[in-house]
Write a protein that holds these residues in place. Structure first.
Motif, PDB file in Angstrom:
ATOM      1  N   GLU A 261       0.864  -1.174   0.000  1.00 23.22           N
ATOM      2  CA  GLU A 261       0.000   0.000   0.000  1.00 23.22           C
ATOM      3  C   GLU A 261       0.898   1.220   0.000  1.00 23.22           C
ATOM      4  OE1 GLU A 261      -2.924   0.044   3.071  1.00 23.22           O
ATOM      5  OE2 GLU A 261      -4.051  -1.667   2.242  1.00 23.22           O
ATOM      6  N   ASN A 262       0.798   2.002  -1.076  1.00 22.99           N
ATOM      7  CA  ASN A 262       1.658   3.176  -1.248  1.00 22.99           C
ATOM      8  C   ASN A 262       3.139   2.806  -1.121  1.00 22.99           C
ATOM      9  OD1 ASN A 262      -0.506   4.987  -1.668  1.00 22.99           O
ATOM     10  ND2 ASN A 262      -0.809   5.188   0.541  1.00 22.99           N
ATOM     11  N   GLY A 263       3.491   1.653  -1.679  1.00 20.17           N
ATOM     12  CA  GLY A 263       4.889   1.237  -1.739  1.00 20.17           C
ATOM     13  C   GLY A 263       5.396   0.482  -0.530  1.00 20.17           C
ATOM     14  N   CYS A 264       4.588   0.357   0.525  1.00 19.73           N
ATOM     15  CA  CYS A 264       5.033  -0.300   1.762  1.00 19.73           C
ATOM     16  C   CYS A 264       4.337  -1.647   1.927  1.00 19.73           C
ATOM     17  CB  CYS A 264       4.723   0.585   2.973  1.00 19.73           C
ATOM     18  SG  CYS A 264       5.558   2.188   2.929  1.00 19.73           S
ATOM     19  N   PRO A 265       5.066  -2.700   2.283  1.00 17.35           N
ATOM     20  CA  PRO A 265       4.467  -4.026   2.429  1.00 17.35           C
ATOM     21  C   PRO A 265       3.438  -4.073   3.554  1.00 17.35           C
ATOM     22  CG  PRO A 265       6.875  -4.161   2.350  1.00 17.35           C
ATOM     23  CD  PRO A 265       6.529  -2.719   2.522  1.00 17.35           C
ATOM     24  N   LEU A 266       2.332  -4.778   3.297  1.00 17.11           N
ATOM     25  CA  LEU A 266       1.352  -4.992   4.353  1.00 17.11           C
ATOM     26  C   LEU A 266       1.918  -5.911   5.432  1.00 17.11           C
ATOM     27  CD1 LEU A 266      -2.058  -5.488   2.503  1.00 17.11           C
ATOM     28  CD2 LEU A 266      -1.258  -3.496   3.775  1.00 17.11           C
ATOM     29  N   ALA A 267       2.757  -6.863   5.018  1.00 14.99           N
ATOM     30  CA  ALA A 267       3.372  -7.800   5.968  1.00 14.99           C
ATOM     31  C   ALA A 267       4.884  -7.727   5.789  1.00 14.99           C
ATOM     32  CB  ALA A 267       2.857  -9.214   5.732  1.00 14.99           C
ATOM     33  N   PRO A 268       5.530  -6.701   6.350  1.00 18.47           N
ATOM     34  CA  PRO A 268       6.974  -6.546   6.124  1.00 18.47           C
ATOM     35  C   PRO A 268       7.781  -7.683   6.729  1.00 18.47           C
ATOM     36  CG  PRO A 268       6.197  -5.002   7.788  1.00 18.47           C
ATOM     37  CD  PRO A 268       4.983  -5.641   7.195  1.00 18.47           C
ATOM     38  N   GLY A 269       8.739  -8.190   5.946  1.00 20.87           N
ATOM     39  CA  GLY A 269       9.668  -9.180   6.456  1.00 20.87           C
ATOM     40  C   GLY A 269      10.866  -8.514   7.099  1.00 20.87           C
ATOM     41  N   VAL A 270      11.840  -9.314   7.505  1.00 18.13           N
ATOM     42  CA  VAL A 270      12.989  -8.758   8.206  1.00 18.13           C
ATOM     43  C   VAL A 270      13.777  -7.808   7.306  1.00 18.13           C
ATOM     44  CG1 VAL A 270      14.432 -10.770   7.615  1.00 18.13           C
ATOM     45  CG2 VAL A 270      15.047  -9.323   9.568  1.00 18.13           C
ATOM     46  N   LEU A 271      13.871  -8.067   6.007  1.00 22.61           N
ATOM     47  CA  LEU A 271      14.619  -7.174   5.124  1.00 22.61           C
ATOM     48  C   LEU A 271      13.930  -5.816   5.017  1.00 22.61           C
ATOM     49  CD1 LEU A 271      15.643  -9.584   2.213  1.00 22.61           C
ATOM     50  CD2 LEU A 271      16.819  -9.118   4.379  1.00 22.61           C
ATOM     51  N   ASP A 272      12.580  -5.810   5.011  1.00 23.17           N
ATOM     52  CA  ASP A 272      11.841  -4.546   4.987  1.00 23.17           C
ATOM     53  C   ASP A 272      11.954  -3.827   6.327  1.00 23.17           C
ATOM     54  OD1 ASP A 272      10.532  -4.971   2.322  1.00 23.17           O
ATOM     55  OD2 ASP A 272       9.624  -6.645   3.380  1.00 23.17           O
ATOM     56  N   ARG A 273      11.796  -4.578   7.389  1.00 24.38           N
ATOM     57  CA  ARG A 273      11.797  -3.967   8.729  1.00 24.38           C
ATOM     58  C   ARG A 273      13.132  -3.305   9.040  1.00 24.38           C
ATOM     59  NH1 ARG A 273      13.375  -6.264  13.348  1.00 24.38           N
ATOM     60  NH2 ARG A 273      13.275  -8.370  12.494  1.00 24.38           N
ATOM     61  N   ILE A 274      14.223  -3.963   8.661  1.00 23.26           N
ATOM     62  CA  ILE A 274      15.553  -3.418   8.930  1.00 23.26           C
ATOM     63  C   ILE A 274      15.929  -2.351   7.911  1.00 23.26           C
ATOM     64  CG2 ILE A 274      18.005  -4.032   9.173  1.00 23.26           C
ATOM     65  CD1 ILE A 274      16.271  -5.036  11.414  1.00 23.26           C
ATOM     66  N   GLY A 275      15.330  -2.401   6.710  1.00 30.50           N
ATOM     67  CA  GLY A 275      15.655  -1.428   5.667  1.00 30.50           C
ATOM     68  C   GLY A 275      16.866  -1.816   4.844  1.00 30.50           C
TER      69      GLY A 275
END
Length: 330
Positions: free
Chosen positions: A142-156
């Motif tokens: 949604e607007n480029g951000c995962p609905l269910a962020p994994g560890v790679l998303d969460r850490i950036g």
């Protein structure tokens, strides 16, 4: 489409109708499927045809998230990001730009995307790139951000420049005239994946290991054991020397070992830096994508898999990256 070169850099297009760059692609015609639209746009914009059989991300874009006049906003636009693959030099040389619209292309480091693309486009591109690396299927955004962020998303992961060591690969120990300044380990879990450490502030990725100290008494294995215990709270079997890379400018050597993990304890701050690293398990190929090691990467991966076979470990399936949080004994 998300397209990378063999260095892991992302293809972006400069266009004549906006100040920011874009990924290849465009709007679907009436009655046209997303995949057919993506393939058509690629042919029109770059003159190249590639199979598109994997969707990395589907993004819902809210009407108020785009800086265009209200009358021209879509009421909840849906964008698909397809995997255009990794292109070698031959395919890149086949690119033919149209007479208008696309003025140039570049291959950009992932960390440069926020400077080149609009904020929502950069978020979407990085989320799709992490989804490709993570092999977790199609992610919903949604607007480029995962609905269910994994560890790679969460850490950036990939928001900071990747460590770049585009040095030649050599099997065996470093020559006596080279100063060994780093010792790193490809440390295998029982399923054939390896441990990678993510720095907490920058999400920069490193292999376990570090700099020799006086207490190691010139023994690189002692350096690797100490650094791995300090950074990752982990222990491993007797390691196999894979080889080394050398910096031609400084004549410094960087050793690489491989070993099987035997124990991983609770995460703790590294006494040297105060950082508590996030520990993940990834296939050797996924790990290599997190670094900028250049053409010699393939030679190092070949040595890694040879050592894996000597250690009696399986070749890991390309699974989603997982975080190591609980203590384990292998």
């Amino acid at each position: 489409m998300l397209i990378t070169n063999q260095l892991g850099q992302v293809l972006v297009q400069h266009v004549d109708y906006r100040d920011t760059c874009l990924l290849p692609g465009g709007a679907a015609d009436k009655g046209e499927s997303p995949a057919h639209s993506a393939g058509r746009e690629l042919r029109e914009e770059l003159g190249v045809t590639v199979p598109l059989d994997r969707c990395l991300a589907v993004d819902w874009v809210s009407p108020d998230s785009v800086s265009v006049p209200a009358a021209t906003r879509f009421p909840g636009e849906i964008l698909h990001v397809f995997d255009g693959g990794t292109w070698d030099d031959a395919r890149i040389s086949d690119i033919r730009l149209p007479r208008s619209e696309i003025t140039a292309i570049d291959f950009a480091e992932p960390a440069q995307l926020p400077d080149l693309l609009s904020p929502p486009d950069a978020r979407r591109a990085l989320s799709a790139l992490r989804a490709r690396l993570n092999s977790a299927g199609t992610v919903v955004l949604e607007n480029g951000c995962p609905l269910a962020p994994g560890v790679l998303d969460r850490i950036g992961v990939l928001q900071t420049d990747r460590p770049s060591y585009r040095y030649p690969w050599h099997p065996g120990p470093a020559p006596h005239d080279r100063t060994v300044t780093q010792v790193w380990g490809w440390l295998f879990a029982p399923d054939g994946r390896v441990m990678v450490l993510l720095e907490p502030d920058t999400a920069v990725d490193i292999l376990p290991g570090g700099t020799p100290e006086e207490q190691d008494q010139g023994d690189p294995v002692a350096t690797l054991r100490r650094e791995t215990a300090e950074e990752a709270a982990a222990r491993f079997t007797n390691p196999l020397l894979l080889g080394h890379v050398t910096d031609p400018a400084s004549r410094r050597g960087y050793l690489r070992y491989a070993a099987a993990l035997t124990e991983v304890g609770p995460a703790q701050p590294d006494p040297a830096t105060g950082h508590t690293y996030t520990r993940i398990l990834a296939t050797p190929e996924q790990a290599a994508e997190l670094f900028d090691w250049g053409p010699a990467t393939a030679h190092q991966l070949s040595a890694v898999h040879q050592a894996r076979r000597q250690l009696g470990l399986p070749r890991a399936a390309r699974l989603p990256v997982t975080e190591l949080t609980d203590p384990i004994t292998c």
